[in-house]
Design a protein around this motif. Structure first.
Motif, short mmCIF file in Angstrom:
data_model
loop_
_atom_site.label_atom_id
_atom_site.label_comp_id
_atom_site.label_asym_id
_atom_site.label_seq_id
_atom_site.Cartn_x
_atom_site.Cartn_y
_atom_site.Cartn_z
N GLY A 16 134.09 -19.53 -14.14
CA GLY A 16 133.95 -20.09 -12.80
C GLY A 16 132.95 -19.32 -11.95
N VAL A 17 133.02 -18.00 -12.01
CA VAL A 17 132.09 -17.17 -11.24
C VAL A 17 130.66 -17.37 -11.74
CG1 VAL A 17 131.41 -14.78 -10.74
CG2 VAL A 17 133.80 -15.45 -10.56
N SER A 18 130.48 -17.37 -13.06
CA SER A 18 129.13 -17.54 -13.60
C SER A 18 128.56 -18.91 -13.25
CB SER A 18 129.12 -17.32 -15.11
OG SER A 18 129.75 -18.38 -15.80
N TYR A 19 129.40 -19.93 -13.23
CA TYR A 19 128.95 -21.28 -12.88
C TYR A 19 128.52 -21.36 -11.42
CZ TYR A 19 128.96 -26.44 -13.07
OH TYR A 19 128.62 -27.76 -13.04
N ILE A 20 129.31 -20.75 -10.55
CA ILE A 20 128.97 -20.74 -9.12
C ILE A 20 127.67 -19.98 -8.88
CG2 ILE A 20 129.70 -19.85 -6.88
CD1 ILE A 20 132.59 -20.55 -7.83
N LEU A 21 127.53 -18.82 -9.52
CA LEU A 21 126.30 -18.05 -9.38
C LEU A 21 125.09 -18.84 -9.89
CD1 LEU A 21 127.47 -14.49 -10.48
CD2 LEU A 21 126.89 -15.24 -8.17
N LEU A 22 125.27 -19.51 -11.01
CA LEU A 22 124.19 -20.30 -11.60
C LEU A 22 123.81 -21.47 -10.70
CD1 LEU A 22 122.50 -20.30 -14.21
CD2 LEU A 22 124.20 -21.80 -15.21
N LEU A 23 124.81 -22.20 -10.20
CA LEU A 23 124.53 -23.39 -9.38
C LEU A 23 124.01 -23.07 -7.99
CD1 LEU A 23 127.46 -25.87 -10.05
CD2 LEU A 23 125.08 -26.15 -10.66
N PHE A 76 138.01 -30.88 -18.12
CA PHE A 76 137.10 -31.47 -17.14
C PHE A 76 136.83 -30.51 -15.98
CE2 PHE A 76 136.36 -34.25 -13.39
CZ PHE A 76 135.18 -34.83 -13.82
N ALA A 77 137.81 -29.69 -15.64
CA ALA A 77 137.67 -28.75 -14.52
C ALA A 77 136.57 -27.73 -14.78
CB ALA A 77 138.99 -28.03 -14.28
N SER A 78 136.20 -27.52 -16.03
CA SER A 78 135.16 -26.53 -16.34
C SER A 78 133.77 -26.99 -15.92
CB SER A 78 135.16 -26.20 -17.83
OG SER A 78 134.75 -27.32 -18.59
N ILE A 79 133.60 -28.28 -15.64
CA ILE A 79 132.27 -28.75 -15.22
C ILE A 79 132.19 -29.03 -13.72
CG2 ILE A 79 131.66 -29.65 -17.49
CD1 ILE A 79 132.32 -32.46 -16.44
N ILE A 80 133.28 -28.76 -13.02
CA ILE A 80 133.31 -28.94 -11.57
C ILE A 80 133.27 -27.55 -10.93
CG2 ILE A 80 134.70 -29.75 -9.63
CD1 ILE A 80 135.94 -31.77 -11.55
N PRO A 81 132.38 -27.33 -9.97
CA PRO A 81 132.39 -26.03 -9.28
C PRO A 81 133.77 -25.74 -8.68
CG PRO A 81 130.43 -27.27 -8.69
CD PRO A 81 131.32 -28.20 -9.47
N PHE A 82 134.24 -24.54 -8.86
CA PHE A 82 135.55 -24.07 -8.42
C PHE A 82 136.71 -24.70 -9.18
CE2 PHE A 82 132.63 -23.82 -4.78
CZ PHE A 82 132.66 -22.45 -4.53
N GLY A 83 136.43 -25.51 -10.18
CA GLY A 83 137.48 -26.18 -10.94
C GLY A 83 138.36 -25.23 -11.73
N THR A 84 137.77 -24.20 -12.29
CA THR A 84 138.57 -23.26 -13.09
C THR A 84 139.51 -22.45 -12.21
OG1 THR A 84 136.82 -21.59 -13.01
CG2 THR A 84 136.84 -23.07 -14.91
N PHE A 85 139.13 -22.22 -10.95
CA PHE A 85 140.02 -21.51 -10.03
C PHE A 85 141.23 -22.37 -9.69
CE2 PHE A 85 135.69 -19.92 -8.82
CZ PHE A 85 135.79 -18.73 -9.53
N TYR A 86 141.01 -23.67 -9.53
CA TYR A 86 142.12 -24.59 -9.27
C TYR A 86 143.05 -24.65 -10.46
CZ TYR A 86 144.82 -28.76 -8.43
OH TYR A 86 145.87 -29.63 -8.27
N VAL A 87 142.50 -24.71 -11.66
CA VAL A 87 143.32 -24.74 -12.87
C VAL A 87 144.19 -23.50 -12.96
CG1 VAL A 87 143.19 -24.55 -15.40
CG2 VAL A 87 141.85 -26.28 -14.21
N ASP A 88 143.62 -22.35 -12.65
CA ASP A 88 144.39 -21.12 -12.70
C ASP A 88 145.56 -21.18 -11.73
OD1 ASP A 88 144.78 -18.33 -13.62
OD2 ASP A 88 144.31 -17.84 -11.53
N LYS A 89 145.30 -21.64 -10.52
CA LYS A 89 146.34 -21.67 -9.50
C LYS A 89 147.39 -22.76 -9.78
CE LYS A 89 147.09 -21.89 -4.56
NZ LYS A 89 146.50 -21.96 -3.25
N ALA A 90 146.96 -23.93 -10.18
CA ALA A 90 147.85 -25.07 -10.32
C ALA A 90 148.58 -25.13 -11.67
CB ALA A 90 147.08 -26.36 -10.11
N TYR A 91 147.95 -24.63 -12.73
CA TYR A 91 148.53 -24.79 -14.06
C TYR A 91 148.92 -23.46 -14.73
CZ TYR A 91 147.04 -29.65 -13.91
OH TYR A 91 146.87 -30.95 -13.55
N LEU A 92 148.04 -22.49 -14.64
CA LEU A 92 148.25 -21.28 -15.44
C LEU A 92 149.23 -20.29 -14.82
CD1 LEU A 92 144.56 -20.75 -16.57
CD2 LEU A 92 146.39 -22.01 -17.72
N LYS A 93 149.27 -20.20 -13.50
CA LYS A 93 150.24 -19.30 -12.86
C LYS A 93 151.65 -19.77 -13.06
CE LYS A 93 147.46 -16.85 -9.56
NZ LYS A 93 147.26 -16.45 -8.17
#
Length: 96
Positions: A16-23, A76-93
């Motif tokens: 997620g961080v690398s995607y945000i930095l890249l975009l 799908f969240a991996s191609i949306i900016p900030f998507g991986t952060f949402y997945v971590d909060k909503a699913y993985l925690k």
């Protein structure tokens, strides 16, 4: 030691961080500053993290018996900016 879930959470964060930095940093510098150096610098690590995210999501999904819809959303969240952060909060925690 590190569980598969913890490794996936770390990879998801880094992807997620690398995607945000890249975009939002490297790409504007490339096109507006005419300096492609940052895209070249961040592109390969982001690509490797993206592939690791996809592979780990599929492995973790089969281990945790995620529904197909859940797995597709997480992928799908991996191609949306900030998507991986949402997945971590909503699913993985919830799992840990």
């Amino acid at each position: 030691m590190f569980s598969l879930l913890n490794v996936f959470r770390i990879v998801a964060f880094l992807e997620g961080v690398s995607y945000i930095l890249l975009l939002f940093i490297a790409t504007p510098i490339k096109y507006f500053g005419e300096d492609p150096q940052y895209v070249k610098l961040l592109g390969m690590p982001h690509g490797l993290l993206f592939i690791a995210y996809i592979i780990l999501a599929i492995i973790l999904g089969s281990k945790l018996k995620w529904k197909t819809k859940t797995l597709m959303f997480i992928l799908f969240a991996s191609i949306i900016p900030f998507g991986t952060f949402y997945v971590d909060k909503a699913y993985l925690k919830q799992v840990s």
